[in-house]
Design a protein around this motif. Structure first.
Motif, PDB file in Angstrom:
ATOM      1  N   GLU A  88      -8.455  -2.303  -7.113  1.00 20.82           N
ATOM      2  CA  GLU A  88      -9.209  -1.061  -7.287  1.00 20.82           C
ATOM      3  C   GLU A  88      -9.170  -0.164  -6.064  1.00 20.82           C
ATOM      4  OE1 GLU A  88     -13.065  -2.393  -8.580  1.00 20.82           O
ATOM      5  OE2 GLU A  88     -12.049  -3.574 -10.106  1.00 20.82           O
ATOM      6  N   GLY A  89      -8.449  -0.561  -5.048  1.00 19.54           N
ATOM      7  CA  GLY A  89      -8.390   0.232  -3.831  1.00 19.54           C
ATOM      8  C   GLY A  89      -7.667   1.552  -4.028  1.00 19.54           C
ATOM      9  N   TYR A  90      -8.111   2.559  -3.290  1.00 23.67           N
ATOM     10  CA  TYR A  90      -7.520   3.889  -3.431  1.00 23.67           C
ATOM     11  C   TYR A  90      -6.096   3.944  -2.926  1.00 23.67           C
ATOM     12  CZ  TYR A  90      -9.430   3.788   1.324  1.00 23.67           C
ATOM     13  OH  TYR A  90      -9.752   3.410   2.589  1.00 23.67           O
ATOM     14  N   ASN A  91      -5.692   2.948  -2.149  1.00 20.56           N
ATOM     15  CA  ASN A  91      -4.447   3.036  -1.419  1.00 20.56           C
ATOM     16  C   ASN A  91      -3.462   1.964  -1.849  1.00 20.56           C
ATOM     17  OD1 ASN A  91      -2.810   4.009   0.651  1.00 20.56           O
ATOM     18  ND2 ASN A  91      -3.625   2.573   2.143  1.00 20.56           N
ATOM     19  N   VAL A  92      -3.829   1.145  -2.825  1.00 20.32           N
ATOM     20  CA  VAL A  92      -3.061  -0.063  -3.110  1.00 20.32           C
ATOM     21  C   VAL A  92      -2.181   0.145  -4.333  1.00 20.32           C
ATOM     22  CG1 VAL A  92      -3.246  -2.480  -3.753  1.00 20.32           C
ATOM     23  CG2 VAL A  92      -4.795  -1.537  -2.063  1.00 20.32           C
ATOM     24  N   VAL A 152       0.844  -1.179   0.000  1.00 16.59           N
ATOM     25  CA  VAL A 152       0.000   0.000   0.000  1.00 16.59           C
ATOM     26  C   VAL A 152       0.885   1.236   0.000  1.00 16.59           C
ATOM     27  CG1 VAL A 152      -1.815  -1.234   1.209  1.00 16.59           C
ATOM     28  CG2 VAL A 152      -0.233   0.158   2.503  1.00 16.59           C
ATOM     29  N   SER A 153       0.249   2.383  -0.221  1.00 16.27           N
ATOM     30  CA  SER A 153       1.026   3.604  -0.442  1.00 16.27           C
ATOM     31  C   SER A 153       1.998   3.893   0.689  1.00 16.27           C
ATOM     32  CB  SER A 153       0.066   4.771  -0.616  1.00 16.27           C
ATOM     33  OG  SER A 153      -0.599   5.002   0.608  1.00 16.27           O
ATOM     34  N   TYR A 193       2.778   8.973  -6.066  1.00 13.71           N
ATOM     35  CA  TYR A 193       1.943   7.970  -6.720  1.00 13.71           C
ATOM     36  C   TYR A 193       1.035   8.656  -7.740  1.00 13.71           C
ATOM     37  CZ  TYR A 193       3.315   4.838  -2.944  1.00 13.71           C
ATOM     38  OH  TYR A 193       4.026   4.067  -2.067  1.00 13.71           O
ATOM     39  N   TRP A 207      -1.847   7.744  -9.521  1.00  7.75           N
ATOM     40  CA  TRP A 207      -2.829   6.662  -9.624  1.00  7.75           C
ATOM     41  C   TRP A 207      -3.474   6.607 -11.001  1.00  7.75           C
ATOM     42  CZ3 TRP A 207      -1.624   3.709  -5.911  1.00  7.75           C
ATOM     43  CH2 TRP A 207      -1.364   4.178  -4.625  1.00  7.75           C
ATOM     44  N   ALA A 208      -3.619   7.760 -11.641  1.00  6.77           N
ATOM     45  CA  ALA A 208      -4.321   7.766 -12.924  1.00  6.77           C
ATOM     46  C   ALA A 208      -3.552   6.973 -13.983  1.00  6.77           C
ATOM     47  CB  ALA A 208      -4.535   9.203 -13.391  1.00  6.77           C
ATOM     48  N   PHE A 219      -7.336  -6.444  -4.451  1.00  6.43           N
ATOM     49  CA  PHE A 219      -7.469  -5.075  -3.936  1.00  6.43           C
ATOM     50  C   PHE A 219      -7.057  -4.044  -4.978  1.00  6.43           C
ATOM     51  CE2 PHE A 219      -6.421  -8.007  -0.533  1.00  6.43           C
ATOM     52  CZ  PHE A 219      -7.556  -7.877   0.246  1.00  6.43           C
TER      53      PHE A 219
END
Lengths: 552, 235
Positions: free
Chosen positions: B147-151, B112-113, B229, B231-232, B145
């Motif tokens: 799709e998780g915001y933090n993964v 995770v981040s 990070y 993410w996009a 996971f």
């Protein structure tokens, strides 16, 4: 309820009228949760109402705090219950406006609210006024936005720092004679059972301050569950919360809450299989707790650790026969289980019985190696003390609470499954120290074995044409909008609860997980401050945390 | 009594004092060399090989693992080390608690981040040559996971990975197979391809001045290390 499970004291029943009288004018409205009566109160009345309920009605257990955002408001829900009687529950709902989400902190009333509210702030974005330590808890300090709020954009970039940590209390303790030292333990450290980071301040060899820094395994479990449909897509995730083979126990938490929500009746036969599987998981989980605790205390990777692993292999084999997987079972279904016992049934039953027959000898072996060992006793006896009052204040449950003499076990106090039909005991130890917690786990292994034995007897005698493993469940579950329910089960580490709010679709609108490890870990400073460093490690080991469940 | 010369006898000992070398070898031909190697190589117990090749062979057969538990997969990793599966049989199962003593890092779990920079730091602390085994779906792509915001979408976003072992979690047998494959590659002198990694530790001052950096400028020191990070751009 069966013999041996009666309580010593009969708690006072608080009726809904009593509750109404206590909350009084401060209740703006009533809210109906499936599990408990709910009262809506103003954000600045939180502390008063909670302390009245605690003092006058005996609600001494803040089981959970759910924070969520609606279109027009934020909401914090305090789920209160009693250690003396788990079936009595009340929810305090605190709405706050969308443009100014400030609510009064409950931390002065319940210490456990401290971490709860930090999490609510972190993930949802509600500010708690008067909170002693308003920091983020799961996400990095530099995170932008609150991921479970409605306007969060997941595509936005984020920055995470890697910096040295400063000694938080050096100025207070620095003088000519004494000085403090900052010690970083983790997040990569063999004694932290995963990726926990302990910011520790030492004075000599004594721990002055320890601050658990969590979130190194925050895998967005709540978001994942909110993205899944009730029927099949959520069930695989609970396996991964407490991943120490406790999969079935966790699945049961979801199964129980979803079955209550959708009003599904589970056939008895399936409940017996569930009970048996869950207790097998508990044995596997406690074996690992023992093995790693020996590793922490002795640094012993060779003997006791390997013994623990040996016994776990046997349990995992049985569970693999039953579920098809070694660790991530995904065996429960809403309304039952995925399939019946494996064929040939006699072979499976015989294999499980063999394991149970050998278990007492193995437990004796552990007692020889561990609990009757003088060095072990010196290391663990009278260290990591947590008094029952403090444990309750921090919301400790499971073996940690029972090791402090708190007679609290959801399998008996809020019966589910087939537990109330079986003969077994709740184990408590009065010592409040690391040693007691180990003893509780070892005795619970024996109790679990008793339960499994009885389940096997039942399964063997079950008439062949009545082996119904699943109830009739609709293909798509769409519980009514605004149905809210909070339910808990006794996981391997304690009370594992789930709150679900339905919004009329086939996915939950809010899925909140109440993790036992999260709360047990929050009590670590109480146990470790003032003790030696090795006792800090022993205390942490005896809490038996799993970071997957702490961080979710 | 100390002396720089080797002593041939122990004073006051009742054990028979014999010449050390003679007593070890005994009479007749030296049976230390009557081994499988001798059978394989004939009468001369000497092998001519390239030093590189020899080193690769040694490396592949004596690997020290980093004792590195992240998530669910680490439970199966422990089972792989422990009895029944016993990774040490293959010359690859001595867990080391310090990255300074380890050759191989098994990455067992979701990154995770918050943990990304830490894992990078641990990887950087390992001495060369070092190898990475990604265990489980999370280290391949983020797994369940993703799709998780933090993964982080796989370990390869941060460090190069030699072997991916799929599964959620992989069985111990699968991990053993993955390690065996890694040993095979090391023996053959293959190393992991250099991967262009999107996520690196950088000094905060070196980052392009965008909205996020400007917002955080008051909180973060110019010289602090950060990981950014995007993410996009992640899969």
């Amino acid at each position: 309820m069966s013999t041996g499970l009666e309580r010593d004291r009969v708690p006072v029943e608080v009726t809904e009228d009593d509750l109404e009288a206590i909350v009084g004018d401060r209740a703006l409205a009533r809210d109906d949760h499936l599990n408990a009566p709910g009262f809506v109160v103003r954000p600045d009345d939180v502390r008063d109402v909670l302390s009245d309920l605690k003092e006058r009605a005996g609600f001494d257990h803040l089981s959970n705090l759910t924070a969520q955002q609606y279109e027009d408001r934020y909401e914090s829900i305090y789920h209160l219950t009693k250690y003396a009687d788990r079936t009595q529950e009340v929810s305090i709902v605190v709405p706050t406006p969308i443009d100014d989400p400030v609510s009064e902190s409950a931390a002065p009333v319940f210490s456990t609210a401290d971490w709860h509210e930090r999490e609510a702030f972190d993930l949802v974005g509600i500010d708690y006024e008067g909170h002693p330590d308003p920091r983020r808890i799961l996400l990095p300090e530099t995170w932008q936005g609150h991921p479970l709020s409605k306007d969060y954009d997941q595509e936005k970039p984020q920055l995470v720092t890697l910096t040295d940590h400063a000694n938080p209390i050096q100025p207070d303790h620095h003088d000519a004679e004494s000085d403090t030292m900052f010690l970083n333990i983790g997040p990569h450290h063999p004694a932290t059972h995963g990726v926990l980071h302990l910011e520790t301040v030492l004075d000599g060899e004594t721990v002055v301050d320890v601050d658990p820094d969590i979130g190194y395994l925050h895998r967005c479990e709540e978001q994942m569950c909110q993205n899944g449909t009730y029927r099949h897509q959520i069930m695989p995730y609970p396996d991964r919360w407490d991943y120490v083979s406790a999969g079935l126990l966790n699945e049961w938490a979801y199964a129980r809450v979803a079955e209550d929500l959708a009003d599904i009746e589970v056939p008895d036969y399936a409940q017996v299989i569930r009970t048996m599987g869950a207790e097998l998981c508990r044995i596997a989980s406690h074996m690992l707790a023992l093995a790693t605790f020996a590793l922490d205390v002795y640094g012993d990777f060779t003997a006791i650790f390997q013994y623990g692993m040996r016994d776990r292999e046997v349990v995992q084999d049985i569970l693999e026969d039953l579920t098809g997987q070694r660790l991530m079972f995904n065996y429960f279904r809403l309304g039952g289980v995925a399939w019946d016992l494996p064929e040939p049934r006699d072979e499976f039953v015989a294999k499980t019985r063999d394991f149970l027959d050998e278990l007492p000898a193995k437990v004796d072996e552990y007692h020889d190696l561990l609990t009757s060992n003088e060095i072990f006793q010196v290391r663990t006896h009278d260290t990591g003390i947590i008094e029952p009052d403090v444990a309750k204040d921090y919301g400790c449950t499971g073996p940690v609470a029972r090791g402090s003499g708190i007679d609290y076990d959801l399998r008996r106090d809020d019966p589910y499954g087939y537990y109330d039909e079986l003969e077994w005991d709740v184990v408590t130890e009065p010592g409040c120290d690391n040693y007691s917690r180990v003893l509780v786990r070892m005795q619970e292994v024996e109790e679990s074995a008793k339960i499994i034995e009885q389940c096997l007897d039942l399964l063997e005698d079950w008439p062949e044409d009545e082996r119904e493993i699943q109830a009739n469940v609709p293909r798509t579950l769409k519980p009514d909008a605004d149905t809210e329910v909070y339910r808990a089960v006794e996981g391997a580490k304690g009370e594992l609860g789930i709150y679900i709010r339905a919004d009329g679709t086939d996915k939950p609108a809010r899925f909140k997980i109440r993790s036992p490890c999260f709360h047990n870990l929050s009590a670590l400073p109480e146990m470790a401050n003032g003790e030696y460093v090795p006792d800090l490690i022993a205390s942490l080991g005896s809490l038996d945390i799993v970071l997957g469940e702490v961080d979710r | 009594m100390s002396s720089n010369n080797p002593r041939q006898q122990i004073h006051g000992s009742t054990a028979p004092s014999t010449d050390t070398r003679d007593s070890r070898i005994g009479e007749g031909p030296d049976d230390r060399f009557n081994s499988k190697l001798r059978e394989a190589f004939g009468s001369t117990p000497f092998i001519l090989t390239k030093f590189d090749k020899f080193m690769n062979w040694v490396r592949g057969n004596s690997m020290f693992m980093l004792q590195f538990g992240i998530a669910c997969c680490s439970i199966e990793m422990m089972h792989t080390y422990a009895i029944k599966h016993d990774l040490d049989r293959f010359g690859a199962g001595v867990p080391r608690a310090s990255p300074r003593q380890a050759d191989v890092m098994i990455v067992p779990g979701t990154i995770v981040s918050k943990f990304g920079p830490r894992m990078k730091r641990v990887y950087d602390q390992m001495p060369e040559p070092k190898f990475v085994v990604g265990m489980g779906s999370c280290t391949i792509s983020g797994g369940p996971f993703q799709e998780g915001y933090n993964v982080v979408k796989g370990a390869e976003e941060i460090i190069p990975v030699d072997i991916h072992v799929p599964g959620c979690p992989p069985r111990p047998e699968a991990l053993v197979y993955g390690i065996a494959k890694l040993q095979e590659r090391i023996r053959n002198g293959e190393s992991s391809p250099v991967v262009v990694k999107p996520y690196e530790l950088e000094e905060f001052g070196d980052l392009p001045q965008d909205e996020l950096v400007q917002k955080l400028a008051s909180e973060i020191d110019e010289e602090d290390l950060v990981m950014r990070y995007n993410w996009a751009d992640s899969p």
